[in-house]
Enzyme design. Structure first.
Site, PDB file in Angstrom:
ATOM      1  N   LYS A 146       0.839  -1.198   0.000  1.00 39.16           N
ATOM      2  CA  LYS A 146       0.000   0.000   0.000  1.00 39.16           C
ATOM      3  C   LYS A 146       0.878   1.253   0.000  1.00 39.16           C
ATOM      4  O   LYS A 146       2.083   1.188   0.250  1.00 39.16           O
ATOM      5  CB  LYS A 146      -0.922   0.001   1.220  1.00 39.16           C
ATOM      6  CG  LYS A 146      -0.200   0.057   2.551  1.00 39.16           C
ATOM      7  CD  LYS A 146      -1.171   0.036   3.718  1.00 39.16           C
ATOM      8  CE  LYS A 146      -0.437   0.113   5.052  1.00 39.16           C
ATOM      9  NZ  LYS A 146      -1.352   0.175   6.200  1.00 39.16           N
ATOM     10  N   TYR A 158      15.955  30.588   7.633  1.00 40.47           N
ATOM     11  CA  TYR A 158      14.775  31.366   7.994  1.00 40.47           C
ATOM     12  C   TYR A 158      14.723  31.666   9.485  1.00 40.47           C
ATOM     13  O   TYR A 158      14.954  30.792  10.324  1.00 40.47           O
ATOM     14  CB  TYR A 158      13.503  30.626   7.591  1.00 40.47           C
ATOM     15  CG  TYR A 158      13.172  30.735   6.120  1.00 40.47           C
ATOM     16  CD1 TYR A 158      12.900  31.966   5.528  1.00 40.47           C
ATOM     17  CD2 TYR A 158      13.114  29.593   5.318  1.00 40.47           C
ATOM     18  CE1 TYR A 158      12.585  32.055   4.177  1.00 40.47           C
ATOM     19  CE2 TYR A 158      12.799  29.672   3.969  1.00 40.47           C
ATOM     20  CZ  TYR A 158      12.534  30.921   3.408  1.00 40.47           C
ATOM     21  OH  TYR A 158      12.232  31.006   2.073  1.00 40.47           O
ATOM     22  N   ARG A 208     -11.247   0.928  14.076  1.00 44.83           N
ATOM     23  CA  ARG A 208     -11.250   1.688  12.823  1.00 44.83           C
ATOM     24  C   ARG A 208     -12.122   0.941  11.807  1.00 44.83           C
ATOM     25  O   ARG A 208     -13.263   1.296  11.597  1.00 44.83           O
ATOM     26  CB  ARG A 208      -9.815   1.851  12.294  1.00 44.83           C
ATOM     27  CG  ARG A 208      -8.867   2.578  13.242  1.00 44.83           C
ATOM     28  CD  ARG A 208      -7.533   2.849  12.586  1.00 44.83           C
ATOM     29  NE  ARG A 208      -6.976   1.648  11.956  1.00 44.83           N
ATOM     30  CZ  ARG A 208      -5.765   1.583  11.427  1.00 44.83           C
ATOM     31  NH1 ARG A 208      -4.978   2.643  11.410  1.00 44.83           N
ATOM     32  NH2 ARG A 208      -5.323   0.457  10.883  1.00 44.83           N
ATOM     33  N   MET A 268      11.729  24.614   2.008  1.00 47.16           N
ATOM     34  CA  MET A 268      11.039  23.804   1.010  1.00 47.16           C
ATOM     35  C   MET A 268      12.002  23.038   0.108  1.00 47.16           C
ATOM     36  O   MET A 268      11.797  21.854  -0.185  1.00 47.16           O
ATOM     37  CB  MET A 268      10.127  24.679   0.155  1.00 47.16           C
ATOM     38  CG  MET A 268       9.312  23.889  -0.859  1.00 47.16           C
ATOM     39  SD  MET A 268       8.254  24.927  -1.875  1.00 47.16           S
ATOM     40  CE  MET A 268       7.085  25.521  -0.654  1.00 47.16           C
TER      41      MET A 268
END
Length: 361
Positions: free
Chosen positions: A39, A259, A137, A307
């Site tokens: 998966k 940053y 679930r 990023m």
């Protein structure tokens, strides 16, 4: 290292995926019929490459989460059982039957719709029955199990390949929920028509003989994630992730990097900028915490992951220069990087982006 043999000038990052190691990991946990969970695009590593390699090695049982994932590999694994863990969505009965997909039935509605489709088409259809034993679930809950146990004819028309449950905490052997689930699953199976069982996931395979069943379902262990946290990893590493150094600059003492100035040089420093960031699945939570490697020498990440770029303190590596490559996953493998990010190896692998040059070994 001065160059990556798998890289070229168009690709500033390289992800090498060792399909032979995936196969070896599957073989190492194989005890009779053993499925491969592929998966999430084989945990981010490419199901269309990995599923055929496992099939060639003898795997005949595969699991995906969604039907679209199953369709992407159906023709690549002829004759294999291909099961969809997230169940039979309304309206997809014809698609499942036409493409020989095995739904994992987790509600009475799914059971009834799939059985009705089998009767309407005059042929038995394969199915796996999912019993919830504590995950809360997917899977039949206690009330639905009562109904089915009282009326097993609802399974008429179906070829029940397996009955399964999903372990909540198998990576924690001391957790009492493991034994609770084992007992609940055994009790549920005793109330249903006889069918083969599927119990253990990757970590469940290491819980002992009581958790053996007719089909195990390893996933993360195939891709090098440690199924026995806190113990040495019995699995082979599958991935190698590298990034090219774009630039090395001298940063004076007292200057910040990245940053918001979250890291400040406490000495004259050399900072290497590499072309990998959170857009590539190199998580922002790795900021100030990760370690990369140059010729096996560790270099710490400094400043924030952005990023497209990350920065590393290479002051102690005087020979490193632009064009060299850093190993972004070190000798501790994907689990060590996950620990630095405050997550697990599953998230690291499935987050790997599409900007890497992918090479299958």
């Amino acid at each position: 290292m001065t160059a990556s043999p798998a890289a070229d000038s168009l690709w500033p990052t390289c992800l090498e995926i060792d399909t032979a190691a995936v196969v070896a990991n599957w073989q190492s946990v194989r005890r009779g019929p053993t499925a491969s969970v592929v998966k999430a695009d084989a945990y981010g590593l490419g199901a269309t490459k990995i599923a055929p390699a496992l099939h060639a090695a003898g795997c005949r049982h595969f699991f995906t989460a969604h039907p679209s994932e199953a369709m992407a590999i159906r023709d690549l694994i002829p004759g294999a059982m291909l099961a969809v863990l997230n169940g039979l969505w309304p309206g997809l009965e014809t698609d499942f039957a036409a493409n020989d997909l095995t739904p994992v039935l987790g509600t009475l509605d799914e059971v009834d719709r799939w059985a009705a489709h089998a009767r309407q088409n005059g042929r038995a259809l394969p199915a796996i029955l999912h019993i919830d034993t504590g995950m809360n679930r997917l899977g039949l809950d206690a009330s639905e199990l009562e109904v089915l146990a009282a009326d097993p004819a609802r399974l008429g028309g179906l070829t029940m390949r397996y009955v399964m449950t999903h372990l909540v905490s198998s990576e924690c052997p001391a957790d009492a929920i493991n034994e609770t689930q084992r007992i609940r699953f055994a009790a549920a199976c005793a109330r249903l028509p006889a069918m083969p069982r599927s119990l253990a996931n990757s970590s469940g395979l290491f819980l002992g003989a009581d958790f053996d069943s007719e089909l195990s379902r390893p996933g993360a262990a195939l891709y090098g994630v440690n199924p026995t946290p806190g113990q040495p990893n019995p699995q082979r590493s599958v991935v190698r992730l590298r990034a090219r150094v774009l630039h090395v600059r001298d940063v004076p003492q007292g200057e910040s990097v990245g940053y918001n100035g979250q890291w400040t040089a406490v000495r004259p420093s050399r900072i290497a900028t590499v072309s990998v960031g959170y857009a590539d699945g190199y998580l922002r939570s790795l900021s100030h915490r990760a370690t990369a490697y140059f010729d096996d020498q560790p270099v710490p990440l400094v400043g924030r992951v952005s990023m497209d770029l990350s920065t590393f303190d290479v002051t102690e590596v005087p020979g490193l220069a632009a064009g060299h490559w850093l190993d972004m996953i070190g000798p501790g493998g994907v689990d060590a990087l996950a620990a630095e990010a405050g997550t697990n190896g599953y998230e690291i692998l499935t987050s790997l982006g599409r900007r890497y040059k992918r090479v299958y070994l």
